[in-house]
Design a protein around this motif. Structure first.
Motif, PDB file in Angstrom:
ATOM      1  N   THR A  21       1.113  -1.199   0.001  1.00 49.24           N
ATOM      2  CA  THR A  21      -0.149   0.074  -0.071  1.00 49.24           C
ATOM      3  C   THR A  21       0.917   1.364   0.061  1.00 49.24           C
ATOM      4  N   GLU A  22       1.812   1.314   0.674  1.00 49.59           N
ATOM      5  CA  GLU A  22       2.813   2.309   0.674  1.00 49.59           C
ATOM      6  C   GLU A  22       3.503   2.726  -0.382  1.00 49.59           C
ATOM      7  N   PHE A  23       3.944   1.443  -0.886  1.00 51.81           N
ATOM      8  CA  PHE A  23       4.801   1.478  -2.308  1.00 51.81           C
ATOM      9  C   PHE A  23       3.656   2.226  -3.466  1.00 51.81           C
ATOM     10  N   GLY A  24       2.463   1.768  -3.388  1.00 52.52           N
ATOM     11  CA  GLY A  24       1.612   2.292  -4.337  1.00 52.52           C
ATOM     12  C   GLY A  24       1.260   3.543  -3.826  1.00 52.52           C
ATOM     13  N   GLU A  25       1.217   4.116  -2.827  1.00 51.04           N
ATOM     14  CA  GLU A  25       0.956   5.632  -2.901  1.00 51.04           C
ATOM     15  C   GLU A  25       2.249   6.342  -3.065  1.00 51.04           C
ATOM     16  N   ILE A  27       4.497   5.669  -5.171  1.00 50.12           N
ATOM     17  CA  ILE A  27       4.416   5.727  -6.852  1.00 50.12           C
ATOM     18  C   ILE A  27       3.581   6.910  -7.355  1.00 50.12           C
ATOM     19  N   THR A  28       2.197   7.073  -6.616  1.00 49.87           N
ATOM     20  CA  THR A  28       1.191   8.039  -6.876  1.00 49.87           C
ATOM     21  C   THR A  28       1.659   9.424  -6.493  1.00 49.87           C
ATOM     22  N   GLU A  29       2.646   9.585  -5.634  1.00 51.53           N
ATOM     23  CA  GLU A  29       3.328  10.807  -5.655  1.00 51.53           C
ATOM     24  C   GLU A  29       4.429  11.409  -6.183  1.00 51.53           C
ATOM     25  N   MET A  30       4.994  10.526  -6.949  1.00 48.66           N
ATOM     26  CA  MET A  30       6.219  10.600  -7.890  1.00 48.66           C
ATOM     27  C   MET A  30       5.747  11.655  -8.837  1.00 48.66           C
ATOM     28  N   PRO A  31       6.579  12.695  -9.271  1.00 51.97           N
ATOM     29  CA  PRO A  31       6.143  13.623 -10.482  1.00 51.97           C
ATOM     30  C   PRO A  31       5.986  12.902 -11.707  1.00 51.97           C
ATOM     31  N   ILE A  32       6.599  12.035 -11.896  1.00 50.54           N
ATOM     32  CA  ILE A  32       6.408  11.324 -13.340  1.00 50.54           C
ATOM     33  C   ILE A  32       4.977  10.554 -13.408  1.00 50.54           C
ATOM     34  N   TYR A  33       4.392  10.187 -12.135  1.00 54.51           N
ATOM     35  CA  TYR A  33       2.881   9.805 -12.180  1.00 54.51           C
ATOM     36  C   TYR A  33       2.069  11.031 -12.335  1.00 54.51           C
ATOM     37  N   GLU A  34       2.351  11.836 -11.421  1.00 53.14           N
ATOM     38  CA  GLU A  34       1.661  13.040 -11.422  1.00 53.14           C
ATOM     39  C   GLU A  34       1.433  13.682 -13.073  1.00 53.14           C
ATOM     40  N   ARG A  35       2.527  13.739 -13.614  1.00 51.25           N
ATOM     41  CA  ARG A  35       2.532  14.142 -15.023  1.00 51.25           C
ATOM     42  C   ARG A  35       1.751  13.257 -15.794  1.00 51.25           C
ATOM     43  N   PHE A  36       1.593  11.952 -15.749  1.00 52.37           N
ATOM     44  CA  PHE A  36       0.910  11.086 -16.544  1.00 52.37           C
ATOM     45  C   PHE A  36      -0.435  11.140 -16.042  1.00 52.37           C
ATOM     46  N   ALA A  37      -0.867  11.234 -14.925  1.00 58.88           N
ATOM     47  CA  ALA A  37      -2.377  11.558 -14.399  1.00 58.88           C
ATOM     48  C   ALA A  37      -3.099  12.844 -14.989  1.00 58.88           C
ATOM     49  N   GLU A  38      -2.070  13.895 -14.915  1.00 63.90           N
ATOM     50  CA  GLU A  38      -2.653  15.101 -15.585  1.00 63.90           C
ATOM     51  C   GLU A  38      -2.909  14.961 -17.011  1.00 63.90           C
ATOM     52  N   SER A 101       4.727   6.599 -21.549  1.00 67.77           N
ATOM     53  CA  SER A 101       5.947   5.743 -21.958  1.00 67.77           C
ATOM     54  C   SER A 101       7.094   5.970 -20.785  1.00 67.77           C
ATOM     55  N   GLU A 102       7.118   7.274 -20.193  1.00 67.10           N
ATOM     56  CA  GLU A 102       8.183   7.486 -19.142  1.00 67.10           C
ATOM     57  C   GLU A 102       7.720   6.875 -18.179  1.00 67.10           C
ATOM     58  N   LEU A 103       6.340   6.800 -17.774  1.00 62.37           N
ATOM     59  CA  LEU A 103       5.982   6.119 -16.434  1.00 62.37           C
ATOM     60  C   LEU A 103       6.286   4.594 -16.522  1.00 62.37           C
ATOM     61  N   GLU A 104       5.766   4.228 -17.470  1.00 63.89           N
ATOM     62  CA  GLU A 104       6.074   2.568 -17.762  1.00 63.89           C
ATOM     63  C   GLU A 104       7.646   2.309 -17.721  1.00 63.89           C
ATOM     64  N   LEU A 105       8.238   3.129 -18.214  1.00 63.64           N
ATOM     65  CA  LEU A 105       9.866   2.804 -17.863  1.00 63.64           C
ATOM     66  C   LEU A 105      10.349   2.967 -16.527  1.00 63.64           C
ATOM     67  N   ARG A 106       9.870   3.847 -15.840  1.00 67.97           N
ATOM     68  CA  ARG A 106      10.009   4.063 -14.248  1.00 67.97           C
ATOM     69  C   ARG A 106       9.640   2.845 -13.475  1.00 67.97           C
ATOM     70  N   LEU A 107       8.177   2.484 -13.967  1.00 67.86           N
ATOM     71  CA  LEU A 107       7.516   1.477 -13.201  1.00 67.86           C
ATOM     72  C   LEU A 107       8.487  -0.085 -13.404  1.00 67.86           C
ATOM     73  N   GLN A 108       8.852  -0.069 -14.807  1.00 68.27           N
ATOM     74  CA  GLN A 108      10.181  -1.393 -15.082  1.00 68.27           C
ATOM     75  C   GLN A 108      11.098  -1.207 -14.218  1.00 68.27           C
ATOM     76  N   GLU A 109      11.772   0.189 -13.824  1.00 69.06           N
ATOM     77  CA  GLU A 109      12.862   0.008 -13.036  1.00 69.06           C
ATOM     78  C   GLU A 109      12.523  -0.572 -11.713  1.00 69.06           C
ATOM     79  N   LEU A 110      11.363  -0.021 -11.246  1.00 65.63           N
ATOM     80  CA  LEU A 110      10.962  -0.348  -9.937  1.00 65.63           C
ATOM     81  C   LEU A 110      10.670  -1.842  -9.773  1.00 65.63           C
ATOM     82  N   ASN A 111      10.090  -2.284 -10.938  1.00 64.30           N
ATOM     83  CA  ASN A 111      10.049  -4.029 -11.020  1.00 64.30           C
ATOM     84  C   ASN A 111      11.186  -4.536 -10.807  1.00 64.30           C
ATOM     85  N   GLU A 112      12.212  -4.082 -11.457  1.00 66.19           N
ATOM     86  CA  GLU A 112      13.478  -4.751 -11.382  1.00 66.19           C
ATOM     87  C   GLU A 112      14.311  -4.596  -9.562  1.00 66.19           C
ATOM     88  N   VAL A 113      13.779  -3.678  -9.215  1.00 73.01           N
ATOM     89  CA  VAL A 113      14.422  -3.399  -7.823  1.00 73.01           C
ATOM     90  C   VAL A 113      13.707  -4.329  -6.973  1.00 73.01           C
TER      91      VAL A 113
END
Length: 132
Positions: A21-25, A27-38, A101-113
């Motif tokens: 839950t904290e991880f999801g929250e 992610i939604t606070e990352m500027p890249i996610y906020e840009r995607f949502a906007e 596209s930028e968000l998907e790349l960042r999520l892939q990086e997080l997936n790898e971690v």
């Protein structure tokens, strides 16, 4: 043979649930996610974009049906590609696609971690899709 169980709190949530839950929250606070949502909201609220999306989806559906029945041709494919280009030419749509596209790349990086700690690809397995 012992069965391991997760420790749960008073609400029944495990530490893994809480961290997820904290991880999801986070992610939604990352500027890249906020840009995607906007960008997504902008597309959803843009009348021209919505009209072009509907047009593209109708042409795509017709083409897919034609392909399934063996009636697809080059003209239909060109019409589909032209509708897609027309849609992507909108500034609001190109901004959305870039943000996605930028968000998907960042999520892939997080997936790898996360996956580095596991013996499976977390994102692939968590997605619930079977792959050969």
């Amino acid at each position: 043979m012992s069965v391991e169980t997760e420790t749960r709190d008073d609400t029944g949530a495990s530490r893994a649930d809480q961290l997820a839950t904290e991880f999801g929250e986070a992610i939604t606070e990352m500027p890249i996610y906020e840009r995607f949502a906007e960008a997504k909201r902008a597309v959803e609220n843009d009348e021209e974009a919505q009209e072009r999306i509907q047009k593209f989806e109708a042409i795509r559906e017709d083409f897919m049906l034609a392909r399934q029945t063996g009636q697809a041709d080059e003209e239909g494919l060109r019409e589909l590609q032209a509708a897609q280009e027309e849609l992507h030419d909108l500034d609001v749509m190109s901004e959305y696609l870039a943000a996605q596209s930028e968000l998907e790349l960042r999520l892939q990086e997080l997936n790898e971690v996360v996956s580095d700690e596991l013996v499976v690809d977390f994102g692939e397995k968590a997605g619930g899709c079977c792959e050969d």
